[in-house]
Design an enzyme around this catalytic site. Structure first.
Site, PDB file in Angstrom:
ATOM      1  CB  SER A   1      -0.971   0.004   1.184  1.00  0.00           C
ATOM      2  OG  SER A   1      -0.299  -0.233   2.395  1.00  0.00           O
TER       3      SER A   1
ATOM      4  CG  HIS B   1      -0.800  -5.223   1.953  1.00  0.00           C
ATOM      5  ND1 HIS B   1      -0.112  -5.103   3.134  1.00  0.00           N
ATOM      6  CD2 HIS B   1      -0.846  -3.958   1.430  1.00  0.00           C
ATOM      7  CE1 HIS B   1       0.243  -3.838   3.320  1.00  0.00           C
ATOM      8  NE2 HIS B   1      -0.199  -3.126   2.306  1.00  0.00           N
TER       9      HIS B   1
ATOM     10  CG  HIS C   1       6.241  -9.185   7.509  1.00  0.00           C
ATOM     11  ND1 HIS C   1       7.167  -8.321   6.941  1.00  0.00           N
ATOM     12  CD2 HIS C   1       5.138  -8.439   7.752  1.00  0.00           C
ATOM     13  CE1 HIS C   1       6.641  -7.111   6.876  1.00  0.00           C
ATOM     14  NE2 HIS C   1       5.407  -7.149   7.358  1.00  0.00           N
TER      15      HIS C   1
ATOM     16  CG  ASP D   1      -3.011  -8.261   9.046  1.00  0.00           C
ATOM     17  OD1 ASP D   1      -3.539  -7.189   9.378  1.00  0.00           O
ATOM     18  OD2 ASP D   1      -2.234  -8.360   8.080  1.00  0.00           O
TER      19      ASP D   1
ATOM     20  NE  ARG E   1       2.864  -4.054  12.285  1.00  0.00           N
ATOM     21  CZ  ARG E   1       2.695  -4.115  10.955  1.00  0.00           C
ATOM     22  NH1 ARG E   1       2.133  -3.099  10.310  1.00  0.00           N
ATOM     23  NH2 ARG E   1       3.084  -5.184  10.274  1.00  0.00           N
TER      24      ARG E   1
HETATM   25  N1  NMX Z   1       1.236 -19.853   5.267  1.00  0.00           N
HETATM   26  C1  NMX Z   1       1.615 -20.716   4.292  1.00  0.00           C
HETATM   27  N2  NMX Z   1       2.668 -20.543   3.491  1.00  0.00           N
HETATM   28  C2  NMX Z   1       3.401 -19.453   3.701  1.00  0.00           C
HETATM   29  C3  NMX Z   1       3.103 -18.515   4.706  1.00  0.00           C
HETATM   30  C4  NMX Z   1       1.955 -18.741   5.499  1.00  0.00           C
HETATM   31  N3  NMX Z   1       1.563 -17.901   6.451  1.00  0.00           N
HETATM   32  N4  NMX Z   1       4.020 -17.537   4.665  1.00  0.00           N
HETATM   33  C5  NMX Z   1       4.875 -17.823   3.656  1.00  0.00           C
HETATM   34  N5  NMX Z   1       4.489 -18.979   3.080  1.00  0.00           N
HETATM   35  C6  NMX Z   1       5.068 -19.626   1.897  1.00  0.00           C
HETATM   36  C7  NMX Z   1       4.916 -18.698   0.698  1.00  0.00           C
HETATM   37  O1  NMX Z   1       3.605 -18.767   0.161  1.00  0.00           O
HETATM   38  C8  NMX Z   1       6.011 -19.215  -0.213  1.00  0.00           C
HETATM   39  O2  NMX Z   1       5.543 -20.414  -0.798  1.00  0.00           O
HETATM   40  P1  NMX Z   1       5.884 -20.779  -2.344  1.00  0.00           P
HETATM   41  O3  NMX Z   1       7.373 -20.755  -2.440  1.00  0.00           O
HETATM   42  O4  NMX Z   1       5.264 -22.112  -2.524  1.00  0.00           O
HETATM   43  O5  NMX Z   1       5.266 -19.695  -3.173  1.00  0.00           O
HETATM   44  C9  NMX Z   1       7.117 -19.570   0.789  1.00  0.00           C
HETATM   45  O6  NMX Z   1       6.460 -19.775   2.051  1.00  0.00           O
HETATM   46  C10 NMX Z   1       8.172 -18.509   0.956  1.00  0.00           C
HETATM   47  O7  NMX Z   1       7.535 -17.289   1.293  1.00  0.00           O
HETATM   48  P2  NMX Z   1       8.280 -16.204   2.201  1.00  0.00           P
HETATM   49  O8  NMX Z   1       9.501 -15.780   1.462  1.00  0.00           O
HETATM   50  O9  NMX Z   1       8.457 -16.727   3.571  1.00  0.00           O
HETATM   51  O10 NMX Z   1       7.203 -15.035   2.285  1.00  0.00           O
HETATM   52  P3  NMX Z   1       6.904 -13.869   1.229  1.00  0.00           P
HETATM   53  O11 NMX Z   1       7.816 -12.735   1.532  1.00  0.00           O
HETATM   54  O12 NMX Z   1       6.901 -14.379  -0.153  1.00  0.00           O
HETATM   55  O13 NMX Z   1       5.394 -13.512   1.602  1.00  0.00           O
HETATM   56  C11 NMX Z   1       3.569 -13.036   3.025  1.00  0.00           C
HETATM   57  C12 NMX Z   1       5.055 -12.815   2.781  1.00  0.00           C
HETATM   58  C13 NMX Z   1       3.122 -12.112   4.147  1.00  0.00           C
HETATM   59  C14 NMX Z   1       2.792 -12.697   1.765  1.00  0.00           C
HETATM   60  C15 NMX Z   1       3.337 -14.515   3.434  1.00  0.00           C
HETATM   61  O14 NMX Z   1       4.029 -14.798   4.631  1.00  0.00           O
HETATM   62  C16 NMX Z   1       1.880 -14.863   3.582  1.00  0.00           C
HETATM   63  O15 NMX Z   1       1.234 -15.194   2.581  1.00  0.00           O
HETATM   64  N6  NMX Z   1       1.308 -14.808   4.832  1.00  0.00           N
HETATM   65  C17 NMX Z   1      -0.095 -15.018   5.049  1.00  0.00           C
HETATM   66  C18 NMX Z   1      -0.900 -13.781   4.637  1.00  0.00           C
HETATM   67  C19 NMX Z   1      -0.703 -12.659   5.621  1.00  0.00           C
HETATM   68  O16 NMX Z   1      -0.777 -12.820   6.815  1.00  0.00           O
HETATM   69  N7  NMX Z   1      -0.468 -11.457   5.085  1.00  0.00           N
HETATM   70  C20 NMX Z   1      -0.393 -10.261   5.917  1.00  0.00           C
HETATM   71  C21 NMX Z   1       0.982  -9.605   5.935  1.00  0.00           C
HETATM   72  C22 NMX Z   1       0.966  -8.384   6.819  1.00  0.00           C
HETATM   73  N8  NMX Z   1       0.153  -7.297   6.243  1.00  0.00           N
HETATM   74  O17 NMX Z   1      -0.694  -6.763   6.895  1.00  0.00           O
HETATM   75  O18 NMX Z   1       0.341  -6.957   5.069  1.00  0.00           O
HETATM   76  C1  MLT Z   2       2.300  -3.621   6.478  1.00  0.00           C
HETATM   77  O1  MLT Z   2       1.962  -3.141   7.558  1.00  0.00           O
HETATM   78  O2  MLT Z   2       2.329  -2.929   5.447  1.00  0.00           O
HETATM   79  C2  MLT Z   2       2.578  -5.083   6.397  1.00  0.00           C
HETATM   80  O3  MLT Z   2       3.146  -5.576   7.562  1.00  0.00           O
HETATM   81  C3  MLT Z   2       3.267  -5.534   5.150  1.00  0.00           C
HETATM   82  C4  MLT Z   2       4.681  -5.116   4.919  1.00  0.00           C
HETATM   83  O4  MLT Z   2       5.304  -4.410   5.689  1.00  0.00           O
HETATM   84  O5  MLT Z   2       5.212  -5.567   3.880  1.00  0.00           O
END
Ligand code: NMX
Ligand code: MLT
Length: 471
Positions: free
Chosen positions: A277, A307, A353, A408, A362
């Site tokens: 964002s 996100h 993350h 979250d 947080r």
């Molecule tokens: N559950 C399942 N798989 C996960 C998760 C999770 N919570 N977190 C990471 N992975 C997987 C990810 O999908 C990826 O799989 P693949 O290689 O098959 O595509 C692998 O682990 C490596 O990912 P990372 O490098 O650890 O994480 P990345 O930086 O790509 O993504 C998020 C970060 C936040 C997108 C990821 O951790 C996620 O999808 N979390 C769940 C959604 C979430 O809670 N998002 C909110 C973030 C905070 N916000 O407010 O924005």
């Molecule tokens: C945020 O607050 O924007 C989330 O934690 C995601 C991020 O920092 O990438």
């Protein structure tokens, strides 16, 4: 540096804090201002020339200093770890978490003005801190509350634009539509059309940002009341601060909920510049799109499930756990449910993350709030169990870089406890708060004259040829 000049009013505690932040982060010196300096815009007028000189000096002295190597992994891996933009209002450390102008969340909870003795910071204080790098006094914060209240009038066409959508439209769609409708009153656009000199761009940007921040709770609560409360709107209460008034307009007046909303809005404001964002708001703003256009774009990024929508997904997921297994689920059952989620090709929402490699502070401050105000809540107890169960399961996958909970993972159960049970609305709350961080940085983007953002892209063919040559 004059930006962080010391004043005789600084308390001993603040001096210690200043020393600490000098060694840790972006804030060289924190100061508390005298209560006569109540006008935020005048403060900015004073600070901007100094910061412009500072950036010029960085450019001339360090312009050619390398900040790291770009690898193919970074280019095809979502630019993780690639330093790519200037963002003044906050900085994220992978282990420690966010610092707002050099202050951690616990430090903000100590030094920012609160509505009640020892209570949570009020978000206006953080807005002042993000914009100026200075901790405001109580008087300055109250003056800012008044300024925001004086700007909160929302024209009828905004409500009409929202009303044109089906009631079933997602709250984020309705909210972003309201923001686009607010854009017709953009001061920046008017000034630009009238040929304003670029050295003055920050001034109408400031006006737009302050109007936007002031009006968002009115628009957001309209969306909530329209969808979930038969359209019965609650007017603003001018005796309340920003967070409390937002809670009031949503229909929640329990003093603990007012405190929760102050905390919620404070901690979701900013998370340095690379998150979807913030980066989107900055990118769109770099085309000199006004703050409404930039922030509406940012909201559309926030609405994605990886996100900001994750807060909705977490509560829905927790409720599905309860529906299937009951509230007193054992850790073994919970582990099976997590594995079932993963095996069906979904992520566990609220964990992981892009930058953090530890529990999100947080999350921790929300947990502390829950321990203080709702320790017996069954969903809070389930969230606590998840903290024990999920990280080892994610670690066992062998690919997840951060198995720990993010912001979250916690917010939904707190809101749910005080009666705000409609999970689909949660990302709108995140959006209202995020306007404070994105808006503050947009003012500085214009003040510092940051250029159009336009990184280079390459094709797979380019990568193959280039990498084969360098191998
Ligand atoms: N559950 C399942 N798989 C996960 C998760 C999770 N919570 N977190 C990471 N992975 C997987 C990810 O999908 C990826 O799989 P693949 O290689 O098959 O595509 C692998 O682990 C490596 O990912 P990372 O490098 O650890 O994480 P990345 O930086 O790509 O993504 C998020 C970060 C936040 C997108 C990821 O951790 C996620 O999808 N979390 C769940 C959604 C979430 O809670 N998002 C909110 C973030 C905070 N916000 O407010 O924005
Ligand atoms: C945020 O607050 O924007 C989330 O934690 C995601 C991020 O920092 O990438």
């Amino acid at each position: 540096m004059a930006f962080f000049r010391s004043l005789s009013t600084i308390s001993k505690y603040r001096s210690r804090l200043a020393e600490q932040t000098t060694s840790l982060g972006s804030v060289r010196w924190l100061q508390m201002q005298s209560s006569s300096e109540l006008d935020l815009k005048s403060q900015l007028k004073e600070l901007i020339p100094e910061q412009q000189d500072r950036l010029k000096k960085i450019k001339s002295e360090y312009g050619k200093v390398q900040l790291g190597n770009i690898t193919t992994d970074m280019v095809i891996g979502g630019m993780r770890g690639m330093i790519g933009l200037l963002w003044e209002t906050s900085l994220l450390d992978p282990e420690e978490g966010i610092r707002f102008r050099g202050l951690s969340i616990p430090e903000c909870q100590k030094v920012l003005p609160a509505a009640i003795e020892g209570g949570e910071p009020i978000p206006e204080g953080l807005l002042w801190l993000l914009l100026t790098g200075k901790v405001p006094s109580k008087e300055q914060t109250s003056s800012l509350t008044g300024e925001l209240q004086s700007r909160c009038r929302v024209p009828d066409h905004v409500f009409n634009a929202i009303d044109a959508l089906p009631i079933t439209a997602h709250p984020m769609t309705q909210f972003a539509t309201g923001v686009m409708a607010l854009q017709v009153e953009s001061e920046f656009q008017k000034a630009y059309d009238n040929g304003i000199h670029k050295s003055k761009f920050w001034e109408p940007t400031y006006e737009d940002v302050m109007n936007l921040i002031a009006r968002l709770p009115v628009v957001a609560s309209y969306v909530y009341r329209r969808i979930f409360k038969d359209g019965k709107v609650i007017p603003s209460d001018k005796s309340l601060d920003y967070g409390a008034n937002f809670s009031h307009m949503l229909g929640f007046d329990d003093p603990k909920m007012l405190e929760l909303m102050r905390l919620y809005v404070t901690i979701h404001t900013d998370h340095e510049g690379g998150n979807v964002s913030a980066h989107t708001g900055h990118l769109v703003g770099s085309a000199l799109s006004d703050p409404y256009l930039s922030f509406a774009a940012a909201l559309n990024g926030l609405a994605g499930p990886l996100h900001g929508l994750a807060n909705q997904e977490v509560l829905l997921w927790i409720k599905s756990v309860v529906e299937e297994c009951g509230e007193n689920i054992s850790k073994e059952q919970l582990k099976d449910y997590v594995l079932k989620t993963l095996n069906s090709g979904k992520v566990v929402p609220g964990f992981g993350h892009g930058v953090l490699r530890n529990t999100d502070p947080r999350y921790t401050c929300q947990r502390e709030f829950a321990l203080k105000h709702l320790p017996e809540d069954p969903l809070f107890q389930l969230v606590s169990k998840l903290y024990e169960v999920v990280p080892p399961v994610l670690t066992d996958l062998g690919k997840v870089k951060n198995p720990w909970p993010n912001v979250d993972a916690h917010s939904g159960v707190l809101l749910n406890h005080f009666g705000l049970t409609e999970a689909k609305y949660y990302t709108v709350l995140f959006g209202v708060s995020r306007s404070i961080g994105i808006g503050s940085q947009l003012v500085w983007d214009r003040a510092l004259g940051l250029p159009l953002e336009r990184p280079k892209s390459v094709t797979m063919e380019w990568l193959e040829k280039h990498c084969a040559k360098s191998a």
